[in-house]
Design a protein around this motif. Structure first.
Motif, PDB file in Angstrom:
ATOM      1  N   MET A  12       0.848  -1.163   0.000  1.00 22.16           N
ATOM      2  CA  MET A  12       0.000   0.000   0.000  1.00 22.16           C
ATOM      3  C   MET A  12       0.898   1.232   0.000  1.00 22.16           C
ATOM      4  O   MET A  12       1.979   1.217   0.547  1.00 22.16           O
ATOM      5  CB  MET A  12      -0.908  -0.002   1.231  1.00 22.16           C
ATOM      6  N   THR A  13       0.424   2.260  -0.591  1.00 17.00           N
ATOM      7  CA  THR A  13       1.240   3.457  -0.690  1.00 17.00           C
ATOM      8  C   THR A  13       1.360   4.185   0.640  1.00 17.00           C
ATOM      9  O   THR A  13       2.352   4.828   0.903  1.00 17.00           O
ATOM     10  CB  THR A  13       0.657   4.415  -1.742  1.00 17.00           C
ATOM     11  N   GLN A  14       0.369   4.088   1.497  1.00 14.32           N
ATOM     12  CA  GLN A  14       0.418   4.744   2.795  1.00 14.32           C
ATOM     13  C   GLN A  14       0.267   3.685   3.876  1.00 14.32           C
ATOM     14  O   GLN A  14      -0.639   2.866   3.829  1.00 14.32           O
ATOM     15  CB  GLN A  14      -0.703   5.770   2.922  1.00 14.32           C
ATOM     16  N   ALA A  15       1.133   3.707   4.866  1.00 14.03           N
ATOM     17  CA  ALA A  15       1.115   2.709   5.922  1.00 14.03           C
ATOM     18  C   ALA A  15       0.193   3.157   7.053  1.00 14.03           C
ATOM     19  O   ALA A  15       0.633   3.723   8.043  1.00 14.03           O
ATOM     20  CB  ALA A  15       2.527   2.465   6.432  1.00 14.03           C
ATOM     21  N   ALA A  16      -1.103   2.921   6.894  1.00 17.05           N
ATOM     22  CA  ALA A  16      -2.081   3.314   7.913  1.00 17.05           C
ATOM     23  C   ALA A  16      -1.879   2.477   9.171  1.00 17.05           C
ATOM     24  O   ALA A  16      -1.635   1.276   9.110  1.00 17.05           O
ATOM     25  CB  ALA A  16      -3.493   3.128   7.373  1.00 17.05           C
ATOM     26  N   THR A  17      -1.976   3.135  10.317  1.00 18.59           N
ATOM     27  CA  THR A  17      -1.709   2.469  11.583  1.00 18.59           C
ATOM     28  C   THR A  17      -3.001   2.044  12.268  1.00 18.59           C
ATOM     29  O   THR A  17      -4.095   2.482  11.910  1.00 18.59           O
ATOM     30  CB  THR A  17      -0.910   3.400  12.519  1.00 18.59           C
ATOM     31  N   LEU A  18      -2.841   1.199  13.263  1.00 14.50           N
ATOM     32  CA  LEU A  18      -3.943   0.722  14.097  1.00 14.50           C
ATOM     33  C   LEU A  18      -3.703   1.178  15.529  1.00 14.50           C
ATOM     34  O   LEU A  18      -2.556   1.412  15.922  1.00 14.50           O
ATOM     35  CB  LEU A  18      -3.985  -0.813  14.094  1.00 14.50           C
TER      36      LEU A  18
ATOM     37  N   VAL B 147      -3.167  -3.780  17.570  1.00 12.90           N
ATOM     38  CA  VAL B 147      -1.879  -4.376  17.190  1.00 12.90           C
ATOM     39  C   VAL B 147      -1.546  -5.514  18.144  1.00 12.90           C
ATOM     40  O   VAL B 147      -1.168  -6.612  17.723  1.00 12.90           O
ATOM     41  CB  VAL B 147      -0.752  -3.314  17.172  1.00 12.90           C
ATOM     42  N   ALA B 148      -1.694  -5.275  19.438  1.00  9.87           N
ATOM     43  CA  ALA B 148      -1.385  -6.294  20.442  1.00  9.87           C
ATOM     44  C   ALA B 148      -2.280  -7.524  20.279  1.00  9.87           C
ATOM     45  O   ALA B 148      -1.816  -8.663  20.401  1.00  9.87           O
ATOM     46  CB  ALA B 148      -1.526  -5.708  21.847  1.00  9.87           C
ATOM     47  N   ALA B 149      -3.552  -7.319  19.978  1.00  5.55           N
ATOM     48  CA  ALA B 149      -4.486  -8.437  19.809  1.00  5.55           C
ATOM     49  C   ALA B 149      -4.127  -9.284  18.597  1.00  5.55           C
ATOM     50  O   ALA B 149      -4.148 -10.523  18.661  1.00  5.55           O
ATOM     51  CB  ALA B 149      -5.918  -7.916  19.699  1.00  5.55           C
TER      52      ALA B 149
ATOM     53  N   THR C 176       6.041  -8.433  14.042  1.00  6.90           N
ATOM     54  CA  THR C 176       6.732  -7.283  14.629  1.00  6.90           C
ATOM     55  C   THR C 176       5.939  -5.995  14.551  1.00  6.90           C
ATOM     56  O   THR C 176       6.113  -5.111  15.393  1.00  6.90           O
ATOM     57  CB  THR C 176       8.111  -7.080  13.979  1.00  6.90           C
ATOM     58  N   ASP C 177       5.054  -5.853  13.567  1.00  7.60           N
ATOM     59  CA  ASP C 177       4.224  -4.658  13.467  1.00  7.60           C
ATOM     60  C   ASP C 177       3.018  -4.970  12.599  1.00  7.60           C
ATOM     61  O   ASP C 177       3.072  -5.845  11.733  1.00  7.60           O
ATOM     62  CB  ASP C 177       5.011  -3.487  12.877  1.00  7.60           C
ATOM     63  N   VAL C 178       1.925  -4.259  12.849  1.00  3.27           N
ATOM     64  CA  VAL C 178       0.674  -4.468  12.119  1.00  3.27           C
ATOM     65  C   VAL C 178       0.033  -3.119  11.869  1.00  3.27           C
ATOM     66  O   VAL C 178      -0.005  -2.269  12.751  1.00  3.27           O
ATOM     67  CB  VAL C 178      -0.318  -5.337  12.931  1.00  3.27           C
ATOM     68  N   GLY C 179      -0.496  -2.943  10.669  1.00  3.08           N
ATOM     69  CA  GLY C 179      -1.266  -1.755  10.337  1.00  3.08           C
ATOM     70  C   GLY C 179      -2.496  -2.148   9.541  1.00  3.08           C
ATOM     71  O   GLY C 179      -2.849  -3.323   9.452  1.00  3.08           O
ATOM     72  N   VAL C 180      -3.142  -1.192   8.949  1.00  2.00           N
ATOM     73  CA  VAL C 180      -4.350  -1.443   8.165  1.00  2.00           C
ATOM     74  C   VAL C 180      -3.937  -2.024   6.804  1.00  2.00           C
ATOM     75  O   VAL C 180      -3.492  -1.307   5.920  1.00  2.00           O
ATOM     76  CB  VAL C 180      -5.168  -0.149   7.984  1.00  2.00           C
ATOM     77  N   GLY C 181      -4.026  -3.340   6.684  1.00  2.00           N
ATOM     78  CA  GLY C 181      -3.682  -4.010   5.431  1.00  2.00           C
ATOM     79  C   GLY C 181      -2.203  -4.271   5.225  1.00  2.00           C
ATOM     80  O   GLY C 181      -1.789  -4.618   4.133  1.00  2.00           O
ATOM     81  N   TRP C 182      -1.402  -4.187   6.271  1.00  2.00           N
ATOM     82  CA  TRP C 182       0.028  -4.500   6.164  1.00  2.00           C
ATOM     83  C   TRP C 182       0.540  -5.033   7.495  1.00  2.00           C
ATOM     84  O   TRP C 182      -0.068  -4.802   8.545  1.00  2.00           O
ATOM     85  CB  TRP C 182       0.847  -3.284   5.736  1.00  2.00           C
ATOM     86  N   ALA C 183       1.629  -5.777   7.432  1.00  2.00           N
ATOM     87  CA  ALA C 183       2.261  -6.292   8.643  1.00  2.00           C
ATOM     88  C   ALA C 183       3.697  -6.672   8.332  1.00  2.00           C
ATOM     89  O   ALA C 183       4.065  -6.893   7.167  1.00  2.00           O
ATOM     90  CB  ALA C 183       1.505  -7.498   9.188  1.00  2.00           C
ATOM     91  N   THR C 184       4.503  -6.752   9.381  1.00  2.00           N
ATOM     92  CA  THR C 184       5.879  -7.233   9.267  1.00  2.00           C
ATOM     93  C   THR C 184       6.077  -8.336  10.299  1.00  2.00           C
ATOM     94  O   THR C 184       5.372  -8.409  11.306  1.00  2.00           O
ATOM     95  CB  THR C 184       6.909  -6.109   9.498  1.00  2.00           C
ATOM     96  N   GLY C 185       7.058  -9.194  10.020  1.00  2.00           N
ATOM     97  CA  GLY C 185       7.341 -10.286  10.940  1.00  2.00           C
ATOM     98  C   GLY C 185       8.748 -10.803  10.756  1.00  2.00           C
ATOM     99  O   GLY C 185       9.491 -10.358   9.869  1.00  2.00           O
ATOM    100  N   GLU C 186       9.096 -11.768  11.604  1.00  2.00           N
ATOM    101  CA  GLU C 186      10.436 -12.336  11.547  1.00  2.00           C
ATOM    102  C   GLU C 186      10.418 -13.768  12.060  1.00  2.00           C
ATOM    103  O   GLU C 186       9.484 -14.178  12.759  1.00  2.00           O
ATOM    104  CB  GLU C 186      11.412 -11.490  12.368  1.00  2.00           C
ATOM    105  N   ALA C 187      11.452 -14.505  11.696  1.00  2.00           N
ATOM    106  CA  ALA C 187      11.673 -15.859  12.199  1.00  2.00           C
ATOM    107  C   ALA C 187      13.184 -16.067  12.267  1.00  2.00           C
ATOM    108  O   ALA C 187      13.904 -15.695  11.337  1.00  2.00           O
ATOM    109  CB  ALA C 187      11.024 -16.904  11.301  1.00  2.00           C
TER     110      ALA C 187
ATOM    111  N   GLY D 248      -5.289  -6.849  10.274  1.00  2.00           N
ATOM    112  CA  GLY D 248      -5.178  -5.400  10.419  1.00  2.00           C
ATOM    113  C   GLY D 248      -6.164  -4.661   9.540  1.00  2.00           C
ATOM    114  O   GLY D 248      -6.711  -3.621   9.925  1.00  2.00           O
ATOM    115  N   ALA D 249      -6.418  -5.210   8.361  1.00  2.00           N
ATOM    116  CA  ALA D 249      -7.380  -4.584   7.450  1.00  2.00           C
ATOM    117  C   ALA D 249      -8.806  -4.689   7.986  1.00  2.00           C
ATOM    118  O   ALA D 249      -9.636  -3.819   7.719  1.00  2.00           O
ATOM    119  CB  ALA D 249      -7.295  -5.222   6.066  1.00  2.00           C
ATOM    120  N   PHE D 250      -9.089  -5.751   8.749  1.00  2.00           N
ATOM    121  CA  PHE D 250     -10.444  -6.003   9.245  1.00  2.00           C
ATOM    122  C   PHE D 250     -10.515  -6.020  10.768  1.00  2.00           C
ATOM    123  O   PHE D 250     -11.382  -6.677  11.351  1.00  2.00           O
ATOM    124  CB  PHE D 250     -10.965  -7.331   8.684  1.00  2.00           C
ATOM    125  N   ALA D 251      -9.643  -5.281  11.421  1.00  2.00           N
ATOM    126  CA  ALA D 251      -9.579  -5.309  12.887  1.00  2.00           C
ATOM    127  C   ALA D 251     -10.932  -5.014  13.532  1.00  2.00           C
ATOM    128  O   ALA D 251     -11.316  -5.671  14.506  1.00  2.00           O
ATOM    129  CB  ALA D 251      -8.521  -4.333  13.383  1.00  2.00           C
TER     130      ALA D 251
END
Length: 160
Positions: free
Chosen positions: A1-7, A12-14, A33-44, A76-79
């Motif tokens: 997404m062009t804009q990283a909308a936040t929650l 985010v915690a849920a 690691t992070d969640v927003g509206v229609g985006w997220a990051t993670g790691e392993a 995040g998109a449907f929180a």
């Protein structure tokens, strides 16, 4: 997404907790690691028990990370709707593009805000919606090792 909308932080915690509580994610160390509206990051992490016969990170770990981070982006998109709905992954198309060496990171996102808005409208009208989430997994050398397309489905819970 062009804009990283936040929650909001509680959302985010849920989302993080829901995905961290999945036993397979915990087994291989998948973390959102992070969640927003229609985006997220993670790691392993790169750990010896989860390496393949080549000594690189097993494709299964990459798959679990891609599925989890795509699920977080979808959630995040449907929180606001999740309390009354059931999210399901329908398909995860994967393409492994390099051997994975070192800790993994991933980013998942819907194509754009219009796609998320259209899915929201569909859910409001029909009680169900679909959303496609694109995922890129990188290794410790910052090279792409997997690209994926996740097809998620949301349906309203039946009224009692």
């Amino acid at each position: 997404m062009t804009q990283a909308a936040t929650l909001p932080a509680f959302a985010v915690a849920a989302v993080k907790k829901a995905l961290h509580d999945i036993p397979m994610n915990a087994t291989v160390g998948v973390q959102i690691t992070d969640v927003g509206v229609g985006w997220a990051t993670g790691e392993a992490p790169d750990t010896a028990p989860f390496r393949n016969h080549l000594g690189t990170i097993h494709a299964g770990v990459q798959f679990l990370l891609a599925e989890a981070v795509s699920g977080a982006a979808f959630a995040g998109a449907f929180a606001a709707q999740l309390a009354g709905a059931v999210p399901l992954i329908e398909k995860l198309e994967t393409h492994y593009v390099n051997r994975a060496v070192g800790d993994l990171t991933a980013r998942a996102e819907a194509a754009d805000a219009a796609q998320v808005a259209a899915a929201h409208a569909e859910f409001a009208q029909d009680g169900r919606a679909r959303l496609v989430i694109n995922v890129t997994v990188q290794d410790g050398e910052a090279k792409d090792v997997m690209r994926a397309v996740a097809h998620w489905y949301l349906r309203a819970r039946p009224q009692k």
